[in-house]
Design an enzyme around this catalytic site. Structure first.
Site, short mmCIF file in Angstrom:
data_model
loop_
_atom_site.label_atom_id
_atom_site.label_comp_id
_atom_site.label_asym_id
_atom_site.label_seq_id
_atom_site.Cartn_x
_atom_site.Cartn_y
_atom_site.Cartn_z
N ASP A 183 0.88 -1.15 0.00
CA ASP A 183 0.00 0.00 0.00
C ASP A 183 0.94 1.22 0.00
OD1 ASP A 183 -2.47 1.50 0.56
OD2 ASP A 183 -1.55 1.84 2.51
N ASP A 211 0.02 5.13 0.76
CA ASP A 211 -0.19 6.09 1.86
C ASP A 211 -0.29 5.34 3.20
OD1 ASP A 211 -0.27 8.19 0.11
OD2 ASP A 211 -2.45 8.31 0.03
P1 B16 Z 1 -6.48 10.06 -3.99
P2 B16 Z 1 -3.60 4.09 -0.15
C1 B16 Z 1 -5.45 5.99 -0.26
O1 B16 Z 1 -4.16 5.55 -0.55
C2 B16 Z 1 -5.47 6.86 1.00
O2 B16 Z 1 -5.15 6.09 2.14
C3 B16 Z 1 -6.84 7.44 1.19
O3 B16 Z 1 -6.85 8.27 2.34
C4 B16 Z 1 -7.23 8.24 -0.06
O4 B16 Z 1 -8.55 8.75 0.07
C5 B16 Z 1 -7.15 7.32 -1.28
O5 B16 Z 1 -5.85 6.79 -1.38
C6 B16 Z 1 -7.47 8.06 -2.57
O6 B16 Z 1 -6.46 9.00 -2.79
O7 B16 Z 1 -7.43 11.13 -3.64
O8 B16 Z 1 -5.04 10.48 -4.04
O9 B16 Z 1 -6.89 9.30 -5.25
O10 B16 Z 1 -3.56 4.05 1.34
O11 B16 Z 1 -4.54 3.06 -0.76
O12 B16 Z 1 -2.24 4.09 -0.79
MG MG Z 2 -2.89 3.17 3.26
#
Ligand code: B16
Ligand code: MG
Length: 217
Positions: free
Chosen positions: A10, A12
Site C-alpha cells: 500500500d 499512503d
Molecule cells: P487520492 P492508499 C489511499 O491511498 C489513501 O489512504 C486514502 O486516504 C485516499 O482517500 C485514497 O488513497 C485516494 O487518494 O485522492 O489520491 O486518489 O492508502 O490506498 O495508498
Molecule cells: Mg494506506
C-alpha cells in the site's frame, strides 16, 4: 510462513505518510461547506477512495448534494492536496523503508504498489521512487476500491505471481480485508498492526524482512 515471490505495498501510510496533507485539503473543503471535520474522521478515510471519503465527510452535511457538486468539491480537494504533495521530496522516504526495499530486491522478490490513490505515480516521483517498483496498481486502474481485492489482484497479475505467493503490506483495515479476500497473506503496520486480520503484526518496517525469509538488517 509462506515462501513469497512478490510483495505488494500500500502507498499512503506504508511507503509514505500523506495523512496530514489529506487532512489539510479535506479540512479546507469541509470548512467551505460548514461541515465539522476532525482528525478522527480523517482516520476513517484511510485506504478509502476519494469519492467514498467525501461521502463519509458528507455524513455530517445538512442536506443532499448534487452529483455535479460532489465532483466539483472532490476535484477541489485534489487540487489542494496536489499542491501540498509538491512539498514532498526524496527526504520524505525513510531510510528504513529504502533499506528494506533494497534488501527484498537483492533477495529476488518482486515489488509492487497496490494503492487506492489516483496520485500514486505522482507521489512515487516526488519520493524519488518513480520507476523503482516492478508494477503499479492504483486508483486509476480499478473499478472497485478496498476492501474489494481488485487493486491487489491486478498488482499480482502485473508482476506475474499467483495471489498465494504474494504478501500485502497495509496500514488500513479495509486493505487487510482486500488482501485476505484476494487470497493473499497480509502484514499490518501502523494503525493496522494490531488488527486480527493480519498474518504479521509489524512493529517496524524492517520486520518485513523476517516475514519474507530475508536476512534481517
Ligand atoms: P487520492 P492508499 C489511499 O491511498 C489513501 O489512504 C486514502 O486516504 C485516499 O482517500 C485514497 O488513497 C485516494 O487518494 O485522492 O489520491 O486518489 O492508502 O490506498 O495508498
Ligand atoms: Mg494506506
Amino acid at each position: 510462513m509462506r515462501n513469497y515471490h512478490g510483495v505488494i505495498f500500500d502507498l499512503d501510510g506504508v511507503i509514505c505518510h500523506t495523512d496530514a496533507y489529506h487532512y489539510q485539503a479535506w479540512k479546507q473543503v469541509a470548512d467551505e461547506l460548514g461541515i465539522y471535520f476532525d482528525e478522527s474522521i480523517n482516520n476513517r478515510l484511510r485506504g478509502v477512495s476519494r469519492m467514498e471519503s467525501f461521502e463519509i465527510i458528507l455524513e455530517r452535511y445538512d442536506g443532499v448534494m448534487e452529483e455535479a457538486d460532489k465532483i466539483r468539491y472532490t476535484s477541489k480537494k485534489n487540487e489542494i492536496y496536489k499542491k501540498l504533495l509538491s512539498n514532498m521530496s526524496p527526504a520524505d522516504l525513510s531510510p528504513e523503508v529504502k533499506e528494506t526495499l533494497e534488501k527484498m530486491r537483492e533477495n529476488g522478490l518482486k515489488l509492487a504498489i497496490g494503492s487506492s490513490s489516483k496520485n500514486a505515480c505522482f507521489i512515487l516521483e516526488r519520493l524519488g521512487l518513480g520507476g523503482y517498483f516492478d508494477a503499479i496498481s492504483d486508483g486509476n486502474q480499478i473499478a472497485r476500491s478496498k476492501p474489494d481485492p481488485e487493486v491487489f489482484l491486478l498488482a499480482a497479475r502485473l508482476i506475474g505471481e499467483k495471489p498465494e505467493h504474494c504478501l500485502v503490506v497495509e496500514d488500513a483495515k479495509a486493505g487487510l480485508m482486500a488482501a485476505k479476500a484476494g487470497g493473499m497473506d497480509a502484514a499490518g503496520i501502523g494503525d493496522a498492526a494490531g488488527c486480527e486480520l493480519a498474518d504479521y503484526h509489524l512493529k517496524t518496517f524492517h520486520d518485513l524482512l523476517t516475514a519474507c525469509n530475508c536476512e534481517p538488517i
